[in-house]
Design an enzyme around this catalytic site. Structure first.
Site, short mmCIF file in Angstrom:
data_model
loop_
_atom_site.label_atom_id
_atom_site.label_comp_id
_atom_site.label_asym_id
_atom_site.label_seq_id
_atom_site.Cartn_x
_atom_site.Cartn_y
_atom_site.Cartn_z
N ASP A 27 0.80 -1.12 0.01
CA ASP A 27 -0.18 -0.16 0.11
C ASP A 27 0.81 1.21 -0.03
O ASP A 27 1.49 1.60 1.22
CB ASP A 27 -1.03 -0.10 1.14
CG ASP A 27 -0.32 -0.46 2.56
OD1 ASP A 27 0.78 -1.26 2.44
OD2 ASP A 27 -0.84 0.02 3.32
N GLU A 81 12.54 1.62 7.16
CA GLU A 81 11.45 0.72 6.80
C GLU A 81 11.63 0.24 5.26
O GLU A 81 11.29 -0.89 4.87
CB GLU A 81 10.14 1.46 6.55
CG GLU A 81 8.92 0.80 6.25
CD GLU A 81 7.45 1.70 5.99
OE1 GLU A 81 6.58 1.01 6.12
OE2 GLU A 81 7.52 2.84 6.36
#
Length: 562
Positions: A317, A501
């Site tokens: 996403d 991340e």
């Protein structure tokens, strides 16, 4: 338009809440008895707070809309809402003051400052306690779902455990010899399957309507390397239950029909897609979704919301992988695609169920799961293979054609050992020529501003590629991907003393990645896990890589041998 959105949200969340409540035995109505309150914990904060929730998010009181989604009411939501309805009409009413008075907010993240002089491995090992949480009990009306055991969160804004992230985190925990925590997390996910019928996207009430890529069977595989094959028998009921969640509704499907997560193609092949049970704005990204839907002039808003939610279920996403127009998020059509990664993982789940059933001496079940796995394998190789270009891709079942997008998900049939050798070799050639970049494997070939597109590379996809390529003897390419990515992680750590991340893997700006709905997050669970694995396998082949622990161990071994 926003008011209508709320009405849709209420109706569908209430329906979902009732269904989940029936399945789990939890009370959904608020009723007070002596010294006890039944808390509607399965309802998201947007439902409990109604128009107040919408007003707060519309006013953009917080830079990150997840902040208010994670806030905890100081008293019953109904009392807060009633108070709001009265006070908001006053001339001097201040919404932010009202919110601050009535909610407890997540504490500001304290920046972790590692001790000086730590190697990358030492830094990760000292991060595990920083990222470990225990929420066996939660406060009334908290969106956080309690879990019985300790778990590791990704870090940053992600204050809860996430499903597919956790597998890659657990790889690192195993490397750090933290098997008790690996076992605790596995038990937490088994608990969620028992309680909710599936593993939610994360342990928040607003994540209950969807799952994520099904890695639970691989968690069992990991634990089995330490605890033995008896774990397959222990978790067989939960493995079966998760499989039933993904396959629900498949029994009565006619050719060319779909039901939630299952699609039966015109030739009878049965494959799966990502899905969310709701078609409303995501609670944690309410205004982002409302604005995206408003840009889709030719589609109902509910359809866009469903596909945005399904995109979140995919873990990607967002990515142009799911878009009809690579540059327009509003063109997202996640539910139109049969994803190659999802179906490879479900093949692995079927294969695991077959083997576990054999251990349980249930030959009939073993045969059934084996046949299901073989049929899925054939369908993947028939429908998800691009023979002209030489790679696996997603299949658009509504248009009846293969997606033209090449993405890093192409490695999943190699990871699950589905690909014939010739196709594995052709896929490897395509990866080397189109996806391999200076800093590792890029996610797609499109640069769109979305975080799951170029120029970003993600730790879990590097690991899946390395393992998948090694399964077919493409060790040189696996090493190339691993060392480039590990070198990228090491450089950023040397410069900023942190792991993040995602990473930029191509161009002149290697390092922390960008794009998406929120700033780059530090931590970071799955990067930590994959990095530890790559350090063990490839540090000595990676320029600039420093692994003090490995060096010390090598010195001890050499001394002992001498």
């Amino acid at each position: 338009m926003i008011t209508r959105s709320f009405r849709w949200t209420w109706k569908r969340f209430l329906t979902l809440g009732m269904a989940l409540g029936a399945a789990s035995g939890l009370a959904l109505s608020t009723s007070t008895t002596k010294n006890k309150t039944n808390i509607p914990s399965l309802l998201g904060p947007d439902i409990l707070l109604g128009q107040l929730y919408i007003d707060v998010q519309t006013a953009k009181l917080f830079p990150d809309q997840k902040t208010f989604a994670d806030a905890v009411p100081r008293r019953t939501p109904s009392a807060i809402v009633a108070d709001y309805q009265v006070k908001k009409r006053r001339k001097k009413f201040n919404l932010r003051t009202f919110v601050d008075k009535n909610f407890i907010f997540p504490p500001d993240r304290v920046k972790y400052v590692p001790p000086t002089g730590q190697t990358l491995r030492e830094h990760i090992n000292t991060l595990w306690p920083v990222l470990t949480r225990n929420t066996a009990t939660v406060r009334p009306y908290d969106s956080l779902l309690p879990l019985p055991n300790d778990y590791v969160v990704p870090g940053g804004r992600f204050r809860e455990v996430y499903y597919w992230d956790s597998y890659f985190t657990m790889l690192g925990l195993a490397e750090s010899d933290k098997w008790e925590l690996v076992r605790d997390m596995t038990n937490n996910f088994a608990h969620e399957i028992e309680k909710y019928g599936h593993i939610p996207n994360g342990n928040r009430s607003y994540y209950l309507s969807r799952s994520q890529p099904p890695f639970f069977a691989l968690m069992i595989d990991l634990l089995a390397t330490h605890d033995g094959e008896g774990v397959y028998l222990k978790y067989l009921p939960q493995l079966k239950k998760e499989y039933e969640y993904w396959m629900a509704g498949s029994e009565n499907l006619e050719n060319g029909e779909a039901n939630k997560r299952v699609v039966r193609l015109p030739d009878g092949s049965l494959l799966n897609r990502y899905w969310d049970d709701l078609d409303t704005p995501r609670t944690e990204s309410y205004m982002e979704d409302v604005l995206t839907a408003s840009e889709a002039k030719d589609r109902p808003a509910a359809e866009v919301y469903r596909d945005l939610r399904a995109g979140a279920a995919s873990g990607w996403d967002y990515s142009s992988r799911w878009f009809y127009n690579p540059l327009e998020l509003s063109s997202i059509r996640t539910t139109s695609f049969l994803p190659v990664d999802l179906n490879a993982l479900l093949y692995h789940l079927e294969h695991t169920l077959a083997n576990a059933s054999l251990l349980a001496k249930d030959q009939k079940a073993a045969n059934d799961y084996s046949q299901r796995a073989e049929r899925r394998k054939q369908a993947i190789n028939q429908h998800l293979w691009n023979d002209q270009e030489g790679y696996y891709a997603d299949y658009n079942w509504q248009q009846g054609k293969l997606s033209e997008q090449l993405t890093a998900a192409t490695v999943f049939p190699l990871y699950a050992k589905i690909a014939p050798m010739d196709r594995a070799n052709r896929t490897a050639q395509t990866i080397r020529s189109q996806l391999l970049k200076q800093g590792g494997l890029t996610t797609t070939t499109h640069t769109t501003g979305q975080q799951w597109d170029a120029p970003n590379g993600w730790a879990p996809l590097q690991w899946v590629a390395v393992e998948g390529l090694r399964n077919y003897g493409n060790d040189a390419l696996a090493e190339d991907i691993a060392t480039r990515f590990l070198g990228n992680v090491q450089r950023l750590y040397n410069n900023q003393h942190k792991l993040v991340e995602k990473y930029v893997v191509e161009g002149s700006g290697l390092g922390g990645g960008g794009g998406g709905e929120y700033p780059l997050q530090d931590g970071f669970g799955w990067t930590n896990g994959v990095t530890l694995k790559l350090l063990d396998m490839y540090c000595d082949k990676t320029p600039g890589c420093e692994d003090k622990q490995s060096s010390d161990e090598s010195a001890k071994e050499a001394s002992a041998a001498h």
